[in-house]
Design a protein around this motif. Sequence first.
Motif, PDB file in Angstrom:
ATOM      1  N   ARG A 106     103.522  30.713 -41.439  1.00 47.66           N
ATOM      2  CA  ARG A 106     103.110  30.532 -42.847  1.00 47.66           C
ATOM      3  C   ARG A 106     104.201  30.971 -43.805  1.00 47.66           C
ATOM      4  O   ARG A 106     104.427  30.332 -44.849  1.00 47.66           O
ATOM      5  CB  ARG A 106     101.778  31.231 -43.102  1.00 47.66           C
ATOM      6  CG  ARG A 106     100.684  30.451 -42.392  1.00 47.66           C
ATOM      7  CD  ARG A 106      99.292  30.978 -42.555  1.00 47.66           C
ATOM      8  NE  ARG A 106      98.467  30.372 -41.514  1.00 47.66           N
ATOM      9  CZ  ARG A 106      97.210  30.018 -41.654  1.00 47.66           C
ATOM     10  NH1 ARG A 106      96.584  30.245 -42.777  1.00 47.66           N
ATOM     11  NH2 ARG A 106      96.562  29.461 -40.648  1.00 47.66           N
ATOM     12  N   VAL A 107     104.903  32.063 -43.466  1.00 42.46           N
ATOM     13  CA  VAL A 107     106.041  32.488 -44.296  1.00 42.46           C
ATOM     14  C   VAL A 107     107.067  31.357 -44.373  1.00 42.46           C
ATOM     15  O   VAL A 107     107.563  31.010 -45.455  1.00 42.46           O
ATOM     16  CB  VAL A 107     106.706  33.767 -43.726  1.00 42.46           C
ATOM     17  CG1 VAL A 107     108.050  34.037 -44.387  1.00 42.46           C
ATOM     18  CG2 VAL A 107     105.783  34.973 -43.895  1.00 42.46           C
ATOM     19  N   GLU A 108     107.374  30.738 -43.238  1.00 44.73           N
ATOM     20  CA  GLU A 108     108.354  29.641 -43.217  1.00 44.73           C
ATOM     21  C   GLU A 108     107.873  28.442 -44.020  1.00 44.73           C
ATOM     22  O   GLU A 108     108.663  27.798 -44.717  1.00 44.73           O
ATOM     23  CB  GLU A 108     108.658  29.218 -41.770  1.00 44.73           C
ATOM     24  CG  GLU A 108     109.654  30.123 -41.078  1.00 44.73           C
ATOM     25  CD  GLU A 108     110.869  30.463 -41.958  1.00 44.73           C
ATOM     26  OE1 GLU A 108     111.537  29.529 -42.462  1.00 44.73           O
ATOM     27  OE2 GLU A 108     111.135  31.650 -42.166  1.00 44.73           O
ATOM     28  N   MET A 109     106.568  28.145 -43.942  1.00 44.61           N
ATOM     29  CA  MET A 109     106.017  27.017 -44.718  1.00 44.61           C
ATOM     30  C   MET A 109     106.199  27.261 -46.216  1.00 44.61           C
ATOM     31  O   MET A 109     106.599  26.358 -46.959  1.00 44.61           O
ATOM     32  CB  MET A 109     104.530  26.818 -44.392  1.00 44.61           C
ATOM     33  CG  MET A 109     104.287  26.230 -43.007  1.00 44.61           C
ATOM     34  SD  MET A 109     102.549  26.354 -42.510  1.00 44.61           S
ATOM     35  CE  MET A 109     101.807  25.048 -43.462  1.00 44.61           C
ATOM     36  N   VAL A 110     105.908  28.492 -46.656  1.00 43.53           N
ATOM     37  CA  VAL A 110     106.060  28.825 -48.079  1.00 43.53           C
ATOM     38  C   VAL A 110     107.526  28.671 -48.489  1.00 43.53           C
ATOM     39  O   VAL A 110     107.837  28.044 -49.516  1.00 43.53           O
ATOM     40  CB  VAL A 110     105.581  30.265 -48.374  1.00 43.53           C
ATOM     41  CG1 VAL A 110     105.915  30.668 -49.806  1.00 43.53           C
ATOM     42  CG2 VAL A 110     104.082  30.390 -48.121  1.00 43.53           C
ATOM     43  N   LYS A 111     108.414  29.227 -47.673  1.00 48.00           N
ATOM     44  CA  LYS A 111     109.843  29.175 -48.019  1.00 48.00           C
ATOM     45  C   LYS A 111     110.339  27.735 -48.086  1.00 48.00           C
ATOM     46  O   LYS A 111     111.127  27.387 -48.961  1.00 48.00           O
ATOM     47  CB  LYS A 111     110.661  29.945 -46.984  1.00 48.00           C
ATOM     48  CG  LYS A 111     110.502  31.456 -47.087  1.00 48.00           C
ATOM     49  CD  LYS A 111     111.447  32.096 -46.103  1.00 48.00           C
ATOM     50  CE  LYS A 111     111.403  33.605 -46.157  1.00 48.00           C
ATOM     51  NZ  LYS A 111     112.257  34.200 -45.128  1.00 48.00           N
ATOM     52  N   GLN A 112     109.862  26.907 -47.157  1.00 46.44           N
ATOM     53  CA  GLN A 112     110.298  25.506 -47.118  1.00 46.44           C
ATOM     54  C   GLN A 112     109.809  24.752 -48.356  1.00 46.44           C
ATOM     55  O   GLN A 112     110.580  24.010 -48.975  1.00 46.44           O
ATOM     56  CB  GLN A 112     109.744  24.865 -45.849  1.00 46.44           C
ATOM     57  CG  GLN A 112     110.446  23.588 -45.447  1.00 46.44           C
ATOM     58  CD  GLN A 112     109.861  23.039 -44.155  1.00 46.44           C
ATOM     59  OE1 GLN A 112     109.667  23.781 -43.196  1.00 46.44           O
ATOM     60  NE2 GLN A 112     109.564  21.749 -44.147  1.00 46.44           N
ATOM     61  N   LEU A 113     108.542  24.963 -48.723  1.00 42.30           N
ATOM     62  CA  LEU A 113     108.006  24.300 -49.917  1.00 42.30           C
ATOM     63  C   LEU A 113     108.773  24.743 -51.163  1.00 42.30           C
ATOM     64  O   LEU A 113     109.094  23.921 -52.026  1.00 42.30           O
ATOM     65  CB  LEU A 113     106.515  24.621 -50.081  1.00 42.30           C
ATOM     66  CG  LEU A 113     105.567  23.969 -49.066  1.00 42.30           C
ATOM     67  CD1 LEU A 113     104.176  24.587 -49.144  1.00 42.30           C
ATOM     68  CD2 LEU A 113     105.483  22.459 -49.319  1.00 42.30           C
ATOM     69  N   ALA A 114     109.068  26.044 -51.259  1.00 38.45           N
ATOM     70  CA  ALA A 114     109.788  26.575 -52.423  1.00 38.45           C
ATOM     71  C   ALA A 114     111.207  25.999 -52.474  1.00 38.45           C
ATOM     72  O   ALA A 114     111.676  25.574 -53.538  1.00 38.45           O
ATOM     73  CB  ALA A 114     109.825  28.101 -52.363  1.00 38.45           C
ATOM     74  N   ARG A 115     111.859  25.972 -51.322  1.00 36.07           N
ATOM     75  CA  ARG A 115     113.235  25.446 -51.246  1.00 36.07           C
ATOM     76  C   ARG A 115     113.276  23.984 -51.681  1.00 36.07           C
ATOM     77  O   ARG A 115     114.150  23.574 -52.442  1.00 36.07           O
ATOM     78  CB  ARG A 115     113.746  25.591 -49.811  1.00 36.07           C
ATOM     79  CG  ARG A 115     115.184  26.064 -49.719  1.00 36.07           C
ATOM     80  CD  ARG A 115     115.633  26.210 -48.275  1.00 36.07           C
ATOM     81  NE  ARG A 115     114.868  27.180 -47.500  1.00 36.07           N
ATOM     82  CZ  ARG A 115     114.318  26.953 -46.303  1.00 36.07           C
ATOM     83  NH1 ARG A 115     114.423  25.772 -45.725  1.00 36.07           N
ATOM     84  NH2 ARG A 115     113.667  27.900 -45.675  1.00 36.07           N
ATOM     85  N   ALA A 116     112.289  23.219 -51.223  1.00 37.47           N
ATOM     86  CA  ALA A 116     112.261  21.780 -51.525  1.00 37.47           C
ATOM     87  C   ALA A 116     112.207  21.530 -53.029  1.00 37.47           C
ATOM     88  O   ALA A 116     112.720  20.523 -53.520  1.00 37.47           O
ATOM     89  CB  ALA A 116     111.082  21.128 -50.830  1.00 37.47           C
ATOM     90  N   ARG A 117     111.569  22.470 -53.762  1.00 34.63           N
ATOM     91  CA  ARG A 117     111.482  22.317 -55.228  1.00 34.63           C
ATOM     92  C   ARG A 117     112.484  23.210 -55.960  1.00 34.63           C
ATOM     93  O   ARG A 117     112.450  23.321 -57.178  1.00 34.63           O
ATOM     94  CB  ARG A 117     110.067  22.659 -55.700  1.00 34.63           C
ATOM     95  CG  ARG A 117     109.005  21.724 -55.199  1.00 34.63           C
ATOM     96  CD  ARG A 117     109.203  20.312 -55.766  1.00 34.63           C
ATOM     97  NE  ARG A 117     108.130  19.428 -55.358  1.00 34.63           N
ATOM     98  CZ  ARG A 117     107.041  19.198 -56.099  1.00 34.63           C
ATOM     99  NH1 ARG A 117     106.894  19.776 -57.260  1.00 34.63           N
ATOM    100  NH2 ARG A 117     106.110  18.383 -55.650  1.00 34.63           N
ATOM    101  N   GLN A 118     113.304  23.893 -55.175  1.00 35.19           N
ATOM    102  CA  GLN A 118     114.328  24.798 -55.729  1.00 35.19           C
ATOM    103  C   GLN A 118     113.723  25.911 -56.583  1.00 35.19           C
ATOM    104  O   GLN A 118     114.265  26.288 -57.622  1.00 35.19           O
ATOM    105  CB  GLN A 118     115.369  24.000 -56.509  1.00 35.19           C
ATOM    106  CG  GLN A 118     116.021  22.937 -55.624  1.00 35.19           C
ATOM    107  CD  GLN A 118     117.265  22.336 -56.236  1.00 35.19           C
ATOM    108  OE1 GLN A 118     117.331  22.141 -57.440  1.00 35.19           O
ATOM    109  NE2 GLN A 118     118.240  22.068 -55.415  1.00 35.19           N
TER     110      GLN A 118
END
Length: 107
Positions: A82-94
């Motif tokens: 779940r931590v990785e999912m959050v980070k990935q979503l945040a990264r995708a939107r910068q």
Amino acid sequence: MAINTDIQRDTALDRQKEQLKPPPMYQVVLLNDDYTPMEFVVAVLQRVFGKNEDEASRIMLKVHHEGRGVCGVYTRDIAATRVEMVKQLARARQHPLQCIMEPAPEA
Ligand code: TYC
């Protein structure tokens, strides 16, 4: 040899005890920042942590006002995913949104 046998007996006993214990639990924590939009955080809480809109808004506001907030408590692998999912979503939107996991306090 006697020493060795003792060590082996201890190890087997430890393993038995370990198997009887519930697994260690980890809490996933969102951290505040000044840039990530509130609506994005609410959407992440709904998508990644299965919160309804009211609960997601409550957690987001807690993080906004207090600097951090617990999104959920999970076994290690689920928390890490779940931590990785959050980070990935945040990264995708910068967005600079930060999410960490830490051992949950014992009940
Ligand atoms: N502080 C952010 C803002 O004012 C909102 C925010 C809330 C950001 C929670 C991150 O984990 C967070 N836009």
